[in-house]
Design an enzyme around this catalytic site. Structure first.
Site, PDB file in Angstrom:
ATOM      1  N   ARG A  50      36.835  35.570  47.857  1.00 38.56           N
ATOM      2  CA  ARG A  50      35.407  35.241  47.785  1.00 38.56           C
ATOM      3  C   ARG A  50      34.892  34.666  49.100  1.00 38.56           C
ATOM      4  O   ARG A  50      33.781  34.991  49.528  1.00 38.56           O
ATOM      5  CB  ARG A  50      35.141  34.246  46.657  1.00 38.56           C
ATOM      6  N   GLU A  66      41.827  35.432  40.644  1.00 39.08           N
ATOM      7  CA  GLU A  66      41.010  35.434  39.428  1.00 39.08           C
ATOM      8  C   GLU A  66      41.521  36.501  38.475  1.00 39.08           C
ATOM      9  O   GLU A  66      41.940  37.585  38.899  1.00 39.08           O
ATOM     10  CB  GLU A  66      39.537  35.686  39.773  1.00 39.08           C
ATOM     11  N   GLU A  86      29.231  42.261  40.789  1.00 39.90           N
ATOM     12  CA  GLU A  86      29.251  40.969  41.470  1.00 39.90           C
ATOM     13  C   GLU A  86      29.687  41.139  42.922  1.00 39.90           C
ATOM     14  O   GLU A  86      29.159  40.484  43.828  1.00 39.90           O
ATOM     15  CB  GLU A  86      30.180  40.001  40.746  1.00 39.90           C
ATOM     16  N   ASP A 120      20.320  45.011  44.987  1.00 42.63           N
ATOM     17  CA  ASP A 120      19.133  44.250  45.376  1.00 42.63           C
ATOM     18  C   ASP A 120      18.918  44.420  46.883  1.00 42.63           C
ATOM     19  O   ASP A 120      19.164  43.517  47.675  1.00 42.63           O
ATOM     20  CB  ASP A 120      19.322  42.776  45.006  1.00 42.63           C
ATOM     21  N   HIS A 132      25.285  35.231  33.552  1.00 40.10           N
ATOM     22  CA  HIS A 132      26.365  36.009  34.164  1.00 40.10           C
ATOM     23  C   HIS A 132      25.728  37.327  34.609  1.00 40.10           C
ATOM     24  O   HIS A 132      25.608  38.266  33.817  1.00 40.10           O
ATOM     25  CB  HIS A 132      27.486  36.269  33.160  1.00 40.10           C
ATOM     26  N   CYS A 144      26.718  39.689  36.419  1.00 35.58           N
ATOM     27  CA  CYS A 144      27.536  40.901  36.430  1.00 35.58           C
ATOM     28  C   CYS A 144      27.581  41.563  35.055  1.00 35.58           C
ATOM     29  O   CYS A 144      27.907  42.744  34.940  1.00 35.58           O
ATOM     30  CB  CYS A 144      28.954  40.598  36.918  1.00 35.58           C
TER      31      CYS A 144
END
Length: 823
Positions: free
Chosen positions: A477, A510, A521, A578, A789, A791
């Protein structure tokens, strides 16, 4: 000859033997109207019709019968008046005027009905009719006033299309028309205006067209008549000027047969028609478009289609769609068009081992690249992406009835595999909605993903390695750009075909299974970092809220290639991003260079300034003191000078050269200054989409819709498709309050809510009804804000005690969500 054509011919021989052609002087021994013909019983006539068909016997011209009921009070000489015009072998405006005068004097229109029916049912006669050199201006149908109107029409720019249609040396946008039609269009229109007011003549025209078109279809299909006589096109030019073709009388038989005949025209003839019609002006082009659209809709709603009876197999719908294509290109040619300013295309990659493997698996036809250019488009030298403003908006060519009944999985197979034998509506993408075309693209993407899985399995078997059927990205991340860049760069160099696999993202440390949400995401995080203004890859306009490439960026080209790959992967994996680019970016991705008009969207302030230069009426050189040397600021705000021409600082901008100045300025801003950045960006995009039919099916604004979604938000549709979890149902009081609050929001607040819940403020292709949102209960009443959330498009909503509290908490969450509640 196909079965349907043979059947029509045998039926015509049968009618000729039993009913005759209507000509009392007929000399054909196999026609009931001839005195030499022996009367036959129906069975005998049927057998004789089959024999005549086998030997290709002569078919008579059509002489329509005139109802006697309306002629009871006609003078005795009326029958003679019909014979007076038996020597008329083609029509001119003056001839029609003369026949009309006789009919008006006698009060009997039988002569006109017979002549019109005979000429309009005979191909040779219609070809010779209404020639320019034979147009009788002194005896025109209209009063002398029409000459003055015609003169005004020649002088009026607005009516230029109509008045010049009979002699178009070139289309309105400057594309030359090499073969000028010989029809006097204005004379044809004046004749039709008189003829269509007479009911019996209207009926004769319908029957004549029914009689004419099978012969024309056979001539075009088997005799190549257009190649020997280009004036054969006159038939279609004259018939299409009939303003009543869309009426019910024509829709059943006459117009379907005409469309089938027209679809048999060779490519060069269809191109001539498109060029000619493009000069007619908006009203006439729209009339033709509506005629074909009405036939398609009428046919579709009158039939039932299914897996065994596809709309693709309906001859009428297919023929009318192909005719509509000619009008589509006429609309483009007749509007504002830019047939220049193409981006330089990279050469196609040579044949690779991948294709060989497809051939070995017997799948080379399914995974071929498919048609990249429509034949008519190539013949005309114009593409939909060249259109700045067509005569008729593109949306008007979409037929909703077809989109409702089309089976896209079958149509896709026809498009990719059976293009030579089966009709695919994707070969006429203008008639399909973006939703329908996106389904075709979805099938193409999924088939390619399946292909890569099979190839991977084959490689694994041969090489004894563990199969890897997905495009796996394992990222951290806090190093998402570096990790993604390194991994995708390695893939693009070692095995670019892996980019065609289904994306599977894993965040290090994760436990998340990527069923679409993790990938979404990943896209959001990558875009958020890449478009961060601190990085300096893009500039941001606060007024337009759009990003543009930073010409003085310090980042290497690999970063731009990455964002291109990300956009391609988003389309390929059916994910909305986006992203906020001006339309010129999508035009450039489809092969067009940016021009002055594109600045209105990407750089509105500059566009307005340059527009003032073009429109300035004073002394431009002295008042503005501009030269061909321009300046702009770099990443650190330092001015940079650029010469648009050699010795630019010594060349003043004047009224004579301002057009060149504006062109060069726009070319620098949109093309040259960002050439390396955009080339890398496009390279990444094409790594994923180069074999996709994207460029063939979609226009720039539709590509933006695929990537970014729609700005039209229908929250009523979203409410109907939303699902509930954790104890909530659609009848829960808080849910009822929630939707009342959402519907009361303004547009900006609704977009904030959508951004908060889904990660983007736009709807997917097809609208918000296609978005599967979940509202889940997140505890009882508390001070906690709603969370989401993004995603999974999931909203976690505490059960607040009052509607007022719900609204206050929700507004705070969506307004201040950045970095807090959005997960």
């Amino acid at each position: 000859m196909n079965r349907a054509t043979a059947k029509r011919l045998i039926e015509r021989y049968f009618r000729q033997l039993t009913e005759g052609c209507g000509n009392s002087n007929c000399a054909n021994e196999f026609c009931a109207s001839s005195s030499n013909c022996q009367p036959l019983e129906k069975n005998a006539a049927a057998a004789k019709a089959l024999d005549l068909f086998k030997v290709n016997a002569k078919l008579c011209d059509y002489y329509p019968a005139v109802e006697s009921g309306s002629d009871e009070n006609a003078p005795m000489g009326s029958e003679m008046s019909a014979g007076e015009f038996s020597d008329v072998h083609y029509l001119t405006e003056s001839t029609v005027c003369r026949i009309l005068s006789v009919c008006e004097e006698e009060g009997n229109c039988s002569a006109l009905v017979r002549v019109v029916g005979r000429i309009f049912s005979n191909a040779d006669a219609l070809i010779k009719s209404f020639r320019k050199e034979e147009a009788g201006a002194p005896e025109s149908l209209d009063s002398p006033k029409s000459k003055e109107e015609e003169k005004q029409s020649d002088q009026s720019p607005e009516k230029k299309g109509s008045s010049s249609a009979s002699s178009p040396d070139e289309t309105p946008n400057g594309i030359p028309d090499s073969s000028e039609p010989t029809v006097d269009i204005d004379a044809v229109r004046r004749v039709y205006s008189k003829l269509l007011s007479i009911d019996q003549v209207e009926s004769a025209l319908v029957n004549a067209l029914i009689y004419l078109t099978p012969n024309v279809e056979l001539d075009l299909e088997y005799l190549d008549v257009y190649e020997t006589n280009p004036d054969y096109l006159n038939i279609f030019v004259i018939v299409m000027e009939n303003g009543n073709l869309h009426s019910p009388e024509y829709l059943e038989v006459a117009l379907p047969q005409f469309c089938k005949a027209m679809s048999k025209l060779p490519l060069a003839a269809l191109a001539r028609l498109a060029k000619l019609w493009s000069t007619y002006g908006l009203p006439h082009v729209r009339r033709m478009m509506e005629t074909f659209q009405q036939l398609i809709t009428f046919t579709v709603v009158s039939n039932e289609y299914g897996a065994e009876n596809l709309v693709n197999d309906d001859e009428t719908v297919v023929a009318a769609t192909n005719c509509l294509k000619v009008v589509f290109y006429a609309s483009i040619l007749g509007g504002e068009v830019d047939v220049e300013h193409y981006e330089e295309e990279d050469d196609e990659d040579p044949e690779s081992d991948e294709l060989t493997l497809h051939e070995l698996l017997g799948e080379d036809r399914l995974y071929k690249k498919g048609p990249r250019v429509d034949p008519l488009e190539k013949e005309l030298g114009v593409r939909p992406v060249d259109s700045i403003k067509p005569l008729i908006p593109f949306e008007d060519f979409v037929n909703e009835s077809v989109n409702e009944v089309i089976e896209m999985d079958k149509d896709f197979t026809f498009f990719k595999v059976n293009a030579e034998t089966k009709f695919s509506f994707q070969s006429c993408p203008f008639i399909l909605s973006v939703i329908t075309k996106s389904q075709g693209l979805y099938y193409d993407n999924r088939i390619r993903m399946y292909s890569e899985r099979r190839l991977t399995a084959l490689y694994s078997m041969v090489q004894g390695q563990q199969p890897n059927p997905y495009l796996r990205l394992k990222v951290r991340r806090d190093h998402i750009i570096d990790d993604a860049l390194v991994r995708l760069e390695m893939i693009s160099m070692e095995n670019p075909s892996d980019l065609k696999k289904q994306l599977y993202v894993e965040f290090e440390g994760e436990q998340g299974v990527d069923e679409g949400g993790v990938s979404k995401e990943f896209f959001q995080l990558v875009l958020e970092e890449i478009f961060n203004l601190d990085i300096g890859m893009f500039t941001y306009d606060n007024d337009t809220k759009l990003f543009w490439f930073n010409s003085s960026s310090l980042e290497n080209e690999a970063q731009y290639t990455l964002i291109g790959i990300v956009l391609g992967l988003a389309i390929y994996n059916n994910c909305i991003l986006d992203v906020h680019f001006p339309m010129v970016v999508y035009r450039k991705l489809l092969g067009k260079k940016g021009t002055f008009l594109d600045l209105s969207d990407s750089h509105p302030a500059l566009y307005q300034s340059l527009k003032e230069v073009l429109e300035y009426t004073g002394n431009l050189e002295e008042d503005m003191m501009l030269t061909f040397q321009i300046s702009h600021t770099d990443l650190f705000g330092n001015p940079i000078l650029y010469d648009l021409k050699e010795k630019a600082d010594q060349i003043p901008v004047t009224k004579e050269n301002r057009q060149e100045f504006v062109h060069l300025y726009a070319d620098y801003i949109l093309n040259k200054s960002v050439e390396s950045q955009f080339k890398a960006f496009k390279k990444g995009f094409l790594m994923v989409t180069n074999e996709s039919p994207l460029k063939y099916l979609f226009r720039p604004e539709e590509v933006e819709l695929l990537i970014c979604g729609s700005r039209k938000l229908d929250f009523e549709a979203l409410e109907k498709t939303t699902e509930y979890d954790g104890g909530y149902t659609k009848d829960s009081q808080i849910i009822k309050d929630f939707w009342e609050i959402i519907h009361s929001f303004g547009d900006d607040q609704k977009r904030l809510f959508l951004q908060f819940t889904t990660g983007t403020d736009r709807a997917p292709v097809g609208g918000l009804g296609k978005l599967k949102m979940i509202i889940a209960k997140n505890g009882s009443d508390s001070d906690r804000l709603p969370t989401s959330h993004t995603c999974f498009n999931a909203l976690l909503l505490p059960e607040y005690s009052t509607k007022e509290r719900l609204k206050e908490r929700l507004l705070k969450a969506i307004t201040y969500a950045k970095g807090f509640g959005m997960l």
